[in-house]
Design a protein around this motif. Sequence first.
Motif, PDB file in Angstrom:
ATOM      1  N   PHE A 130     -16.325  -8.292 -17.749  1.00  0.00           N
ATOM      2  CA  PHE A 130     -16.429  -7.324 -16.664  1.00  0.00           C
ATOM      3  C   PHE A 130     -17.526  -7.716 -15.684  1.00  0.00           C
ATOM      4  N   LEU A 131     -17.506  -7.070 -14.516  1.00  0.00           N
ATOM      5  CA  LEU A 131     -18.499  -7.279 -13.474  1.00  0.00           C
ATOM      6  C   LEU A 131     -19.256  -5.981 -13.244  1.00  0.00           C
ATOM      7  N   LEU A 132     -20.496  -6.102 -12.803  1.00  0.00           N
ATOM      8  CA  LEU A 132     -21.250  -4.957 -12.307  1.00  0.00           C
ATOM      9  C   LEU A 132     -21.445  -5.142 -10.812  1.00  0.00           C
ATOM     10  N   LEU A 133     -21.030  -4.134 -10.035  1.00  0.00           N
ATOM     11  CA  LEU A 133     -21.059  -4.209  -8.580  1.00  0.00           C
ATOM     12  C   LEU A 133     -22.089  -3.246  -8.016  1.00  0.00           C
ATOM     13  N   SER A 134     -22.717  -3.638  -6.906  1.00  0.00           N
ATOM     14  CA  SER A 134     -23.607  -2.716  -6.208  1.00  0.00           C
ATOM     15  C   SER A 134     -22.926  -2.121  -4.978  1.00  0.00           C
ATOM     16  N   ASP A 135     -21.803  -2.701  -4.554  1.00  0.00           N
ATOM     17  CA  ASP A 135     -21.041  -2.166  -3.427  1.00  0.00           C
ATOM     18  C   ASP A 135     -19.568  -2.378  -3.735  1.00  0.00           C
ATOM     19  N   LEU A 136     -18.848  -1.277  -3.946  1.00  0.00           N
ATOM     20  CA  LEU A 136     -17.454  -1.368  -4.378  1.00  0.00           C
ATOM     21  C   LEU A 136     -16.557  -1.928  -3.283  1.00  0.00           C
ATOM     22  N   ARG A 137     -16.714  -1.449  -2.049  1.00  0.00           N
ATOM     23  CA  ARG A 137     -15.822  -1.875  -0.985  1.00  0.00           C
ATOM     24  C   ARG A 137     -16.085  -3.326  -0.557  1.00  0.00           C
ATOM     25  N   GLU A 138     -17.332  -3.740  -0.583  1.00  0.00           N
ATOM     26  CA  GLU A 138     -17.664  -5.129  -0.264  1.00  0.00           C
ATOM     27  C   GLU A 138     -17.558  -6.031  -1.482  1.00  0.00           C
ATOM     28  N   LEU A 139     -17.351  -5.429  -2.629  1.00  0.00           N
ATOM     29  CA  LEU A 139     -17.250  -6.131  -3.911  1.00  0.00           C
ATOM     30  C   LEU A 139     -18.458  -7.057  -4.112  1.00  0.00           C
ATOM     31  N   THR A 140     -19.647  -6.492  -3.929  1.00  0.00           N
ATOM     32  CA  THR A 140     -20.885  -7.249  -4.114  1.00  0.00           C
ATOM     33  C   THR A 140     -21.179  -7.346  -5.606  1.00  0.00           C
ATOM     34  N   ILE A 141     -21.125  -8.560  -6.134  1.00  0.00           N
ATOM     35  CA  ILE A 141     -21.257  -8.773  -7.575  1.00  0.00           C
ATOM     36  C   ILE A 141     -22.722  -8.990  -7.929  1.00  0.00           C
ATOM     37  N   ASP A 142     -23.249  -8.119  -8.787  1.00  0.00           N
ATOM     38  CA  ASP A 142     -24.637  -8.247  -9.239  1.00  0.00           C
ATOM     39  C   ASP A 142     -24.735  -8.978 -10.572  1.00  0.00           C
TER      40      ASP A 142
ATOM     41  N   ILE B 123       0.828  -1.204   0.000  1.00  0.00           N
ATOM     42  CA  ILE B 123       0.000   0.000   0.000  1.00  0.00           C
ATOM     43  C   ILE B 123       0.869   1.264   0.000  1.00  0.00           C
ATOM     44  N   ARG B 124       1.945   1.261   0.778  1.00  0.00           N
ATOM     45  CA  ARG B 124       2.731   2.484   0.961  1.00  0.00           C
ATOM     46  C   ARG B 124       3.771   2.726  -0.132  1.00  0.00           C
ATOM     47  N   HIS B 125       4.167   1.684  -0.863  1.00  0.00           N
ATOM     48  CA  HIS B 125       5.225   1.838  -1.861  1.00  0.00           C
ATOM     49  C   HIS B 125       4.648   1.817  -3.279  1.00  0.00           C
ATOM     50  N   ASP B 126       5.377   2.449  -4.177  1.00  0.00           N
ATOM     51  CA  ASP B 126       4.950   2.563  -5.574  1.00  0.00           C
ATOM     52  C   ASP B 126       5.364   1.303  -6.338  1.00  0.00           C
ATOM     53  N   VAL B 127       4.649   0.209  -6.091  1.00  0.00           N
ATOM     54  CA  VAL B 127       5.019  -1.084  -6.676  1.00  0.00           C
ATOM     55  C   VAL B 127       3.865  -1.709  -7.451  1.00  0.00           C
ATOM     56  N   ALA B 128       2.888  -0.901  -7.847  1.00  0.00           N
ATOM     57  CA  ALA B 128       1.679  -1.439  -8.487  1.00  0.00           C
ATOM     58  C   ALA B 128       1.982  -2.241  -9.740  1.00  0.00           C
ATOM     59  N   GLU B 129       3.066  -1.899 -10.463  1.00  0.00           N
ATOM     60  CA  GLU B 129       3.390  -2.610 -11.699  1.00  0.00           C
ATOM     61  C   GLU B 129       4.219  -3.865 -11.457  1.00  0.00           C
ATOM     62  N   HIS B 130       4.553  -4.121 -10.200  1.00  0.00           N
ATOM     63  CA  HIS B 130       5.461  -5.229  -9.891  1.00  0.00           C
ATOM     64  C   HIS B 130       4.771  -6.418  -9.231  1.00  0.00           C
ATOM     65  N   PHE B 131       3.452  -6.338  -9.026  1.00  0.00           N
ATOM     66  CA  PHE B 131       2.780  -7.455  -8.368  1.00  0.00           C
ATOM     67  C   PHE B 131       1.346  -7.556  -8.859  1.00  0.00           C
TER      68      PHE B 131
ATOM     69  N   ALA C 268     -10.295  -4.476   2.683  1.00  0.00           N
ATOM     70  CA  ALA C 268     -10.505  -4.442   4.132  1.00  0.00           C
ATOM     71  C   ALA C 268      -9.214  -4.183   4.893  1.00  0.00           C
ATOM     72  N   MET C 269      -8.060  -4.521   4.275  1.00  0.00           N
ATOM     73  CA  MET C 269      -6.765  -4.315   4.921  1.00  0.00           C
ATOM     74  C   MET C 269      -6.166  -2.954   4.594  1.00  0.00           C
ATOM     75  N   GLY C 270      -6.938  -2.106   3.906  1.00  0.00           N
ATOM     76  CA  GLY C 270      -6.503  -0.734   3.706  1.00  0.00           C
ATOM     77  C   GLY C 270      -6.136  -0.324   2.302  1.00  0.00           C
ATOM     78  N   MET C 271      -6.138  -1.249   1.354  1.00  0.00           N
ATOM     79  CA  MET C 271      -5.829  -0.897  -0.025  1.00  0.00           C
ATOM     80  C   MET C 271      -7.065  -0.270  -0.668  1.00  0.00           C
ATOM     81  N   THR C 272      -6.888   0.736  -1.490  1.00  0.00           N
ATOM     82  CA  THR C 272      -8.039   1.350  -2.148  1.00  0.00           C
ATOM     83  C   THR C 272      -8.670   0.353  -3.112  1.00  0.00           C
TER      84      THR C 272
END
Length: 382
Positions: free
Chosen positions: A131-143, A60-68, A95-99
Motif C-alpha cells: 500500500f501507499l500513504l498519500l498526503s494529497d489524494l487528488r494529486e496522488l502525492t506519495i509519502d 466515468i458516466r457508465h457503470d463499467v468499473a468491473e470491465h476495465f 484530473a480528467m474528472g474521474m473520482t
Amino acid sequence: MIEGHVPKLLDLDLHRIIASGVDSDHTHQTIEGMEARIAAGMFLEIQEKSMTPEVMDYLIRHDVAEHFCFVTDDVMADSFERRGHLNHIVRKAIAMGMTPERAIYASTFTPAKRMRMMDRGAIAPGKIADFLLLSDLRELTIDQVYKKGRKVYDAGEPYRQTPKSSAFPAHYYESVKSPPLSEADFAVAVDAADGKHDCRVMMVKDGSTFTEERYAEVEVREGRLNWQGSGCALIATFERYGKNGNRAYGLIGGDTIQRGAVATTYSHDNHNLLVVGRNVADMVLAANEIIRKQGGFCVVEDGKVLASLHLPVGGILTEVPLEETALEVERLRRAMESLGYRHYNPIMSISTHSAPVSPALKITDFGLIDVNGGKVVPLLVQ
C-alpha cells in the motif's frame, strides 16, 4: 491468462478472437470498440494513449468499473523518473474528472482480479500488505510505500537501491550473434526489370504505433532498388540470434527520421537487429555499434554517434540504475528528434515497426507483413 492485442477488431472477427481464449485487449480504444468488447465479455486495459476525453467520459458516466483497469505500456525511463508510472495514469484520470476512489480502484482491485491475484489489490485481512500513504489524494502525492508490510520508500529519506543479488547467466550478455555489417548488406536486390516500380512504403504516424501502407515509385537499376533517390528511408531487419541468418528490407516514410540512421535490438517482439536510415554509411555505423556492444540503441548522423543506449542483457535490458538510464534515454530521444523524428514517444514508435500484431504494414525477418491480412507481402507491388 491470455492478454490480447486486438486493435480495431469488431463483430464476428472480435467474437472469434474471444472464442479462441483471448478475452482482454490493451490496444488503442474507441467508444465503438469498447462497447463491443464489453458487450462480448472482453476485459479492457486502458493505457495512456486511450485516455482521450471521449473514452474517459464514457468510463466515468457508465457503470463499467468491473470491465476495465488502467495499465502502462512502453514507459520510457526518462518519463518514468520524471512523471511516474501507474501513479501518473491515476493522477491523469483524476484530473480528467474521474473520482480518486474509482481511479485507484481501476489501478488496484480490478487488475488484481483480472490476473487472478486474489491475495492483493485491496487492504483487507488475508491480503498482502502492499500500500501507499498519500498526503494529497487528488494529486496522488506519495509519502511512503509499503511492500509486504515493510516500508520500502519514504519521501523524506534518501532512496537506497537494493544491491543486485546475482547477475544473469553469461550467455545473456552474448545474444547478438550477427557478424559486422558492410555497405553491401544495405543494397536491396530485387527481381525486376530496370525502370520504375511501385513499392510498398511503411508510413509512420505521430500519436500512434500504427503505420499506414502507401505506394511510391522507385527506380530499379541492374537488379538493385535505388531507394536513396526515392525520398524514402530504408528499414532493414537482421536475424541476430544465429538461428537462420534471415534479413528483410522495406521502405519507410512519414514522421520518421529525415537524416542519419537509428539501429536497435529493442524491436518488439522478435528483438532482431532493426535499422532505419537515410544513408548507407550511417546505417552501417549504427548497426555495427549495436553488434559490438551486444545490444541497445544507436543514433548516427554524418558518421558521428549522437546517442547510444547500452542494453547488454539479452539485447533488451540494462542493469544501470534508473536515474542514469533516464538521462541516457532522454539523450537518445532528443537525438532521434534532432534527425526529424516526430512522435510523442519515438523510442516506442521505432521499436514497434517490427511488431506484426499492430496495423498496418510492419517488418520481420520474414519480410514485410500485411498485418490486417495476416500475410507476408513483397516490397514491389505485384
